[in-house]
Design an enzyme around this catalytic site. Sequence first.
Site, PDB file in Angstrom:
ATOM      1  N   SER A 301       0.888  -1.188   0.000  1.00  0.00           N
ATOM      2  CA  SER A 301       0.000   0.000   0.000  1.00  0.00           C
ATOM      3  C   SER A 301       0.915   1.224   0.000  1.00  0.00           C
ATOM      4  O   SER A 301       0.925   2.027   0.946  1.00  0.00           O
ATOM      5  CB  SER A 301      -0.884   0.019   1.240  1.00  0.00           C
ATOM      6  OG  SER A 301      -1.471  -1.234   1.488  1.00  0.00           O
ATOM      7  N   LYS A 303       3.236   4.536  -0.250  1.00  0.00           N
ATOM      8  CA  LYS A 303       2.967   5.956  -0.016  1.00  0.00           C
ATOM      9  C   LYS A 303       3.292   6.774  -1.255  1.00  0.00           C
ATOM     10  O   LYS A 303       4.138   6.374  -2.045  1.00  0.00           O
ATOM     11  CB  LYS A 303       3.877   6.472   1.122  1.00  0.00           C
ATOM     12  CG  LYS A 303       3.492   6.032   2.507  1.00  0.00           C
ATOM     13  CD  LYS A 303       4.463   6.607   3.539  1.00  0.00           C
ATOM     14  CE  LYS A 303       4.091   6.181   4.943  1.00  0.00           C
ATOM     15  NZ  LYS A 303       2.800   6.687   5.420  1.00  0.00           N
ATOM     16  N   ASP A 314      10.368   7.413  11.112  1.00  0.00           N
ATOM     17  CA  ASP A 314       9.254   6.587  11.605  1.00  0.00           C
ATOM     18  C   ASP A 314       9.697   5.649  12.737  1.00  0.00           C
ATOM     19  O   ASP A 314       8.918   4.821  13.198  1.00  0.00           O
ATOM     20  CB  ASP A 314       8.642   5.795  10.436  1.00  0.00           C
ATOM     21  CG  ASP A 314       7.170   5.482  10.672  1.00  0.00           C
ATOM     22  OD1 ASP A 314       6.539   6.178  11.484  1.00  0.00           O
ATOM     23  OD2 ASP A 314       6.663   4.525  10.049  1.00  0.00           O
ATOM     24  N   ASP A 373       0.291  -0.025   5.001  1.00  0.00           N
ATOM     25  CA  ASP A 373       0.876   1.206   5.522  1.00  0.00           C
ATOM     26  C   ASP A 373       0.489   1.437   6.987  1.00  0.00           C
ATOM     27  O   ASP A 373       1.084   2.275   7.658  1.00  0.00           O
ATOM     28  CB  ASP A 373       0.445   2.398   4.651  1.00  0.00           C
ATOM     29  CG  ASP A 373       1.292   3.631   4.882  1.00  0.00           C
ATOM     30  OD1 ASP A 373       2.345   3.505   5.534  1.00  0.00           O
ATOM     31  OD2 ASP A 373       0.906   4.713   4.397  1.00  0.00           O
ATOM     32  N   ARG A 377       1.053  -0.226  14.123  1.00  0.00           N
ATOM     33  CA  ARG A 377       0.208  -0.946  15.086  1.00  0.00           C
ATOM     34  C   ARG A 377       0.500  -2.440  15.067  1.00  0.00           C
ATOM     35  O   ARG A 377       0.339  -3.132  16.073  1.00  0.00           O
ATOM     36  CB  ARG A 377      -1.274  -0.630  14.809  1.00  0.00           C
ATOM     37  CG  ARG A 377      -1.764  -1.058  13.455  1.00  0.00           C
ATOM     38  CD  ARG A 377      -3.060  -0.373  13.051  1.00  0.00           C
ATOM     39  NE  ARG A 377      -2.854   0.990  12.572  1.00  0.00           N
ATOM     40  CZ  ARG A 377      -3.827   1.814  12.179  1.00  0.00           C
ATOM     41  NH1 ARG A 377      -5.092   1.429  12.226  1.00  0.00           N
ATOM     42  NH2 ARG A 377      -3.553   3.017  11.747  1.00  0.00           N
TER      43      ARG A 377
HETATM   44  N1  BES Z   1       4.255   6.244   9.741  1.00  0.00           N
HETATM   45  C1  BES Z   1       2.949   6.522   9.335  1.00  0.00           C
HETATM   46  C2  BES Z   1       2.317   7.698  10.075  1.00  0.00           C
HETATM   47  C3  BES Z   1       2.987   9.035   9.938  1.00  0.00           C
HETATM   48  C4  BES Z   1       2.449   9.987   9.095  1.00  0.00           C
HETATM   49  C5  BES Z   1       4.084   9.338  10.687  1.00  0.00           C
HETATM   50  C6  BES Z   1       3.040  11.218   9.002  1.00  0.00           C
HETATM   51  C7  BES Z   1       4.668  10.590  10.584  1.00  0.00           C
HETATM   52  C8  BES Z   1       4.156  11.531   9.751  1.00  0.00           C
HETATM   53  C9  BES Z   1       2.041   5.310   9.548  1.00  0.00           C
HETATM   54  O1  BES Z   1       2.670   4.096   9.451  1.00  0.00           O
HETATM   55  C10 BES Z   1       0.996   5.370   8.495  1.00  0.00           C
HETATM   56  O2  BES Z   1       1.340   5.320   7.361  1.00  0.00           O
HETATM   57  N2  BES Z   1      -0.258   5.461   8.903  1.00  0.00           N
HETATM   58  C11 BES Z   1      -1.344   5.532   7.999  1.00  0.00           C
HETATM   59  C12 BES Z   1      -2.480   4.704   8.539  1.00  0.00           C
HETATM   60  C13 BES Z   1      -3.605   4.515   7.583  1.00  0.00           C
HETATM   61  C14 BES Z   1      -3.162   3.653   6.434  1.00  0.00           C
HETATM   62  C15 BES Z   1      -4.755   3.875   8.297  1.00  0.00           C
HETATM   63  C16 BES Z   1      -1.764   6.988   7.882  1.00  0.00           C
HETATM   64  O3  BES Z   1      -1.737   7.701   8.865  1.00  0.00           O
HETATM   65  O4  BES Z   1      -2.076   7.411   6.770  1.00  0.00           O
HETATM   66 ZN    ZN Z   2       2.801   3.360   7.456  1.00  0.00          ZN
HETATM   67 ZN    ZN Z   3       4.724   4.081   9.929  1.00  0.00          ZN
END
Ligand code: BES
Ligand code: ZN
Ligand code: ZN
Length: 529
Positions: A301, A303, A314, A373, A377
């Site tokens: 998935s 980014k 991260d 992504d 968790r």
């Molecule tokens: N590492 C990211 C979250 C993040 C975003 C950290 C911006 C620092 C700055 C996390 O692993 C992530 O990608 N989360 C997703 C979750 C979603 C797919 C439910 C998110 O926040 O978009």
């Molecule tokens: Zn992520």
């Molecule tokens: Zn992350």
Amino acid sequence: MAASIVKRVSRVKKLNISHISARYKLLTGFRHFSTSKQWNKALVLGVYENESTDSIDFTGTARKFDEKADGKISQLLLTVKKPLKCGKTRTLHAVDPEFSSVLVTCIGKRGEGYDELETVDKGRESIRAAVAKAVLQLRELGENEIEVDSCGDTEASAEGCHLALFSYDDLKAEKSRKPAVRISCATRYSQDKNSMEKEWRKGAILAEGQNLSRRLMEMPANLLTPTKFAEIVKEQLADKCEVLVRDKDWAESMKMGSFLSVARGSVEPPVFLEIEYKGRQSDSPLALVGKGVTFDTGGISIKPSQGMDAMRGDMGGAACVAGSLLSVSKLQLPVHVKAFIPLCENMPSGSATKPGDVVTAMNGKTIQVDNTDAEGRLILADALCYSEQFNPSLILDMATLTGAIDVALGAGAAGVFTNSENMWNKLQKASVRSGDRVWRMPLFNHYTKKITECQLADLNNIGGSRSGGACTAAAFLKEFVNNKNWLHLDIAGVMSNSGDVAYLGKGMSGRPTRTVIEFINLMSKETNN
Ligand code: BES
Ligand code: ZN
Ligand code: ZN
């Protein structure tokens, strides 16, 4: 006034002319640097905001220095009409033969303290910001030894200086690096030098912990792999803590299927770090857990590419755990801490987890991974389960977990999800002192429903819609915790500083390391941790 100008000229005359020319060459771009200590020494003095145009409201220390300089500092400050405002500075030269620069910095109104709406101690924050600005300006001037006014709060003053002077330029050519600066506390007029030195040292250690977090977060992911992270932590903590570096086989034997499902897309082997600091004997340690994704591409998935470089940070949760432990151990706090750090990369590849795959966590719960992504968790689920085995008195996890917490709070505060009112109160109290704020968020069943409604498994790793993204992530983690004193800190919004915090440069912030150290300090006083 005329007399003092005359006096100044005569004092300048006393100075060795070769130093002046060396300094002149430096200022005009020549790379000749005077090695004279005398000429590189500077002083930072604090003044309070004061409407009066004919008096200066000095701090205790600053007043003494003004007396030492025959009142020249106040005279020079009063030569201009406008009084200094909070956060503003004036730099004076040749007012004291000991210092080539005396920088006067305004630390706000006298007597400022806790601000209820801001949930911060404004007095302490102003001092941090004021001395930070001062030492940076002096470094710009080429000063390399700076004596700093305690400004009535020695610890805050030390924090401000040491945090401001941090820079991550190890990978740059020598000439592009920020010059080293030695800072010390101006204790000479103190009634109790020893306790002032002690406070200064405490502030410096608090900053040192946060600076370790910042360094780890800023390091590029090709250099800071899970293996390298473990090496650095060993190097930094080994003399004060026990550091166990667990490998993939160990994680397999512990049935950490959720953690390993994230690591499997990368050629970098995962590492699970277990660290113990025993500042006191106890059967119920305080447990820290940190998300250690050394790079998050999103996996399959994937980014968007814009800004993806920030995902080297991260592992901010892991970094803050390491930074906190460094300070806790250097301060020799009487507390027993165990830390758990799952480390891996989240990469797309032929062996990566695919959306819709089902994995099994250490506690036997099955998870449908609909979005690779949402990997933080997944690695935390197993780390939280594992931490429960040590009968912890509390569990505090930190993770750059969701973009949603950034949408909700920005860089204003870390989001805190906790099942304990008592823990919340303690953490908030700690954050008021540190100035690195926290804000409580909900753990309603409403959010749990979103992740337990799952087609193939016990849990889905995403909530189905974007709404309440930070809350559904916290609800997911809650499924892996039984402890009655659990705190989850979503630190994605405070991961980097783009100028909001005056005493932190731009870049990875290391927040909220100092809040966590202060929280551990509070806990060490309250219970038998
Ligand atoms: N590492 C990211 C979250 C993040 C975003 C950290 C911006 C620092 C700055 C996390 O692993 C992530 O990608 N989360 C997703 C979750 C979603 C797919 C439910 C998110 O926040 O978009
Ligand atoms: Zn992520
Ligand atoms: Zn992350």
